[in-house]
Design a protein around this motif. Structure first.
Motif, PDB file in Angstrom:
ATOM      1  N   UNK A  46      36.411  48.734  33.689  1.00  0.00           N
ATOM      2  CA  UNK A  46      35.374  48.430  32.903  1.00  0.00           C
ATOM      3  C   UNK A  46      34.130  47.606  33.833  1.00  0.00           C
ATOM      4  N   UNK A  47      34.254  47.748  34.888  1.00  0.00           N
ATOM      5  CA  UNK A  47      33.397  47.050  36.110  1.00  0.00           C
ATOM      6  C   UNK A  47      33.070  48.173  37.027  1.00  0.00           C
ATOM      7  N   UNK A  48      31.791  48.476  37.352  1.00  0.00           N
ATOM      8  CA  UNK A  48      31.739  49.238  38.430  1.00  0.00           C
ATOM      9  C   UNK A  48      31.624  48.763  39.611  1.00  0.00           C
ATOM     10  N   UNK A  49      31.324  47.593  39.364  1.00  0.00           N
ATOM     11  CA  UNK A  49      31.439  47.015  41.283  1.00  0.00           C
ATOM     12  C   UNK A  49      32.457  45.961  41.068  1.00  0.00           C
ATOM     13  N   UNK A  50      33.716  46.397  40.691  1.00  0.00           N
ATOM     14  CA  UNK A  50      34.581  44.743  40.874  1.00  0.00           C
ATOM     15  C   UNK A  50      34.970  44.396  42.217  1.00  0.00           C
ATOM     16  N   UNK A  51      35.300  43.121  41.261  1.00  0.00           N
ATOM     17  CA  UNK A  51      36.468  41.920  43.094  1.00  0.00           C
ATOM     18  C   UNK A  51      37.932  42.439  42.433  1.00  0.00           C
ATOM     19  N   UNK A  52      38.338  43.192  43.691  1.00  0.00           N
ATOM     20  CA  UNK A  52      39.829  43.652  43.435  1.00  0.00           C
ATOM     21  C   UNK A  52      40.572  42.610  43.265  1.00  0.00           C
ATOM     22  N   UNK A  53      41.292  41.945  42.801  1.00  0.00           N
ATOM     23  CA  UNK A  53      42.528  40.730  42.663  1.00  0.00           C
ATOM     24  C   UNK A  53      43.365  41.309  41.987  1.00  0.00           C
ATOM     25  N   UNK A  54      45.033  40.148  42.030  1.00  0.00           N
ATOM     26  CA  UNK A  54      45.909  40.791  41.516  1.00  0.00           C
ATOM     27  C   UNK A  54      45.787  40.211  40.213  1.00  0.00           C
ATOM     28  N   UNK A  55      46.335  40.495  38.577  1.00  0.00           N
ATOM     29  CA  UNK A  55      46.414  39.578  37.748  1.00  0.00           C
ATOM     30  C   UNK A  55      46.649  38.108  37.605  1.00  0.00           C
ATOM     31  N   UNK A  56      46.349  37.740  37.349  1.00  0.00           N
ATOM     32  CA  UNK A  56      46.817  36.429  37.156  1.00  0.00           C
ATOM     33  C   UNK A  56      48.339  36.495  36.278  1.00  0.00           C
ATOM     34  N   UNK A  57      49.477  35.403  36.578  1.00  0.00           N
ATOM     35  CA  UNK A  57      50.771  35.379  36.705  1.00  0.00           C
ATOM     36  C   UNK A  57      50.911  35.106  35.206  1.00  0.00           C
ATOM     37  N   UNK A  58      50.253  34.162  34.766  1.00  0.00           N
ATOM     38  CA  UNK A  58      50.464  34.466  33.097  1.00  0.00           C
ATOM     39  C   UNK A  58      50.954  35.732  32.314  1.00  0.00           C
ATOM     40  N   UNK A  59      50.141  36.480  32.658  1.00  0.00           N
ATOM     41  CA  UNK A  59      49.872  38.114  31.793  1.00  0.00           C
ATOM     42  C   UNK A  59      51.241  38.513  31.612  1.00  0.00           C
ATOM     43  N   UNK A  60      52.092  39.651  31.195  1.00  0.00           N
ATOM     44  CA  UNK A  60      53.160  40.465  30.681  1.00  0.00           C
ATOM     45  C   UNK A  60      52.490  41.760  30.984  1.00  0.00           C
ATOM     46  N   UNK A  61      51.320  41.806  30.286  1.00  0.00           N
ATOM     47  CA  UNK A  61      50.829  43.461  30.482  1.00  0.00           C
ATOM     48  C   UNK A  61      49.185  43.310  30.751  1.00  0.00           C
ATOM     49  N   UNK A  62      48.945  44.457  30.979  1.00  0.00           N
ATOM     50  CA  UNK A  62      47.144  45.131  30.740  1.00  0.00           C
ATOM     51  C   UNK A  62      47.271  46.450  30.522  1.00  0.00           C
ATOM     52  N   UNK A  63      46.611  46.860  28.929  1.00  0.00           N
ATOM     53  CA  UNK A  63      46.759  48.340  28.922  1.00  0.00           C
ATOM     54  C   UNK A  63      45.152  48.298  28.391  1.00  0.00           C
ATOM     55  N   UNK A  74      39.020  49.417  25.060  1.00  0.00           N
ATOM     56  CA  UNK A  74      39.897  48.088  24.642  1.00  0.00           C
ATOM     57  C   UNK A  74      40.302  47.997  25.806  1.00  0.00           C
ATOM     58  N   UNK A  75      40.627  46.508  26.354  1.00  0.00           N
ATOM     59  CA  UNK A  75      41.540  45.919  27.223  1.00  0.00           C
ATOM     60  C   UNK A  75      42.172  44.839  26.132  1.00  0.00           C
ATOM     61  N   UNK A  76      43.506  45.598  26.900  1.00  0.00           N
ATOM     62  CA  UNK A  76      44.217  44.333  25.853  1.00  0.00           C
ATOM     63  C   UNK A  76      45.392  43.811  26.841  1.00  0.00           C
ATOM     64  N   UNK A  77      44.618  42.504  26.232  1.00  0.00           N
ATOM     65  CA  UNK A  77      46.146  41.410  27.457  1.00  0.00           C
ATOM     66  C   UNK A  77      46.931  40.697  26.711  1.00  0.00           C
ATOM     67  N   UNK A  78      48.051  40.893  27.109  1.00  0.00           N
ATOM     68  CA  UNK A  78      49.316  40.087  26.014  1.00  0.00           C
ATOM     69  C   UNK A  78      49.809  39.206  26.982  1.00  0.00           C
TER      70      UNK A  78
END
Length: 259
Positions: A46-63, A74-78
């Protein structure tokens, strides 16, 4: 009879919940904006100039959900139903956030519509409509984002409050650094709402609210809040990352503490 009316007016002044419930709503939406900004700016889809980083530890998953292989996406954060603290700020988030992007996050004109699916921040449940619009750059080449809330409902065990707002976030520091931790925003705009007691009010930011990733609260700033049929309040957010908020009216002043 006249003295009784004056006493009643004073009681209404002192117990009116508008300053605190407006501040709670503003803080929660600010928290939401910062999390979505962090999630969006670090995402290559969703961002073509992104900053690479790991997902936050509170996320079960992102799809991601898309029908044509491109936008809208649509980005879904669970966040699940547990009690895991998020790395960003130590808050506990439960449920799902669905962010519907009609373009890249860093592109002028992109609108993100946010849906809440059983979503909680700590003890507060959110429902209603939030949108974030990329408004391009100002004259100082600083990115602007419009944040709108429509009939946002914030509920916890002891109250339900409704909030509407149109606010502009100006990205004043950190937008060229390549990291998130030094991002600073200044916020202007207005809000209105109905408190848990049925009191209506309007509010206007008179000194920019400042927010960054070092503090869960607004670092500084002031609002002018007008409860219906009551005296205008001056609302001051604590400096040096304080959860204390000061309210002044007439010759009186008191404080409350955000959770």
């Amino acid at each position: 009879m006249f003295s009784q009316c004056r006493k009643s007016d004073r009681n209404n002044e002192s117990i009116n919940p508008a300053p605190e419930e407006n501040a709670v709503a503003a803080s929660i939406v600010n928290d939401l904006f910062r999390f979505i900004h962090k999630s969006s700016i670090q995402d290559t889809i969703v961002n073509n100039d992104s900053i690479q980083a790991a997902n936050d530890g509170c996320l079960l998953y992102k799809n991601y959900l898309t029908t044509a292989g491109g936008f809208p996406i649509s980005m879904v954060l669970n966040f699940g139903d547990g009690a895991t603290e998020c790395d960003m700020d130590g808050r506990i988030r439960n449920g799902k956030l669905r962010m519907n992007y009609d373009g890249l996050y860093n592109s002028y004109g992109t609108v993100i519509n946010i849906e809440f699916i059983g979503f909680y921040v700590d003890s507060f449940q959110l429902s209603g409509a939030i949108s974030i619009t990329n408004r391009g750059l100002n004259s100082s080449d600083q990115p602007l984002f419009k944040v709108s809330a429509t009939d946002l409902e914030i509920t916890r065990n002891d109250y339900t409050t409704f909030w509407n707002a149109n606010r502009t976030y100006t990205w004043v520091e950190g937008y060229n650094s390549g990291v998130i931790s030094d991002d600073v925003f200044e916020v202007i705009g207005n809000s209105n709402g109905v408190t848990s007691k049925g009191n209506r009010y309007t509010s206007e930011i008179i000194n920019e609210l400042v927010t960054d990733y070092t503090c869960n609260w607004f670092v500084s700033g002031q609002e002018e809040l007008v409860p219906e049929n009551l005296t205008t309040r001056d609302i001051s957010y604590g400096e040096n990352c304080s959860a204390n908020v000061s309210v002044g009216y007439y010759n009186s002043e008191y404080e409350f503490t955000l959770e």
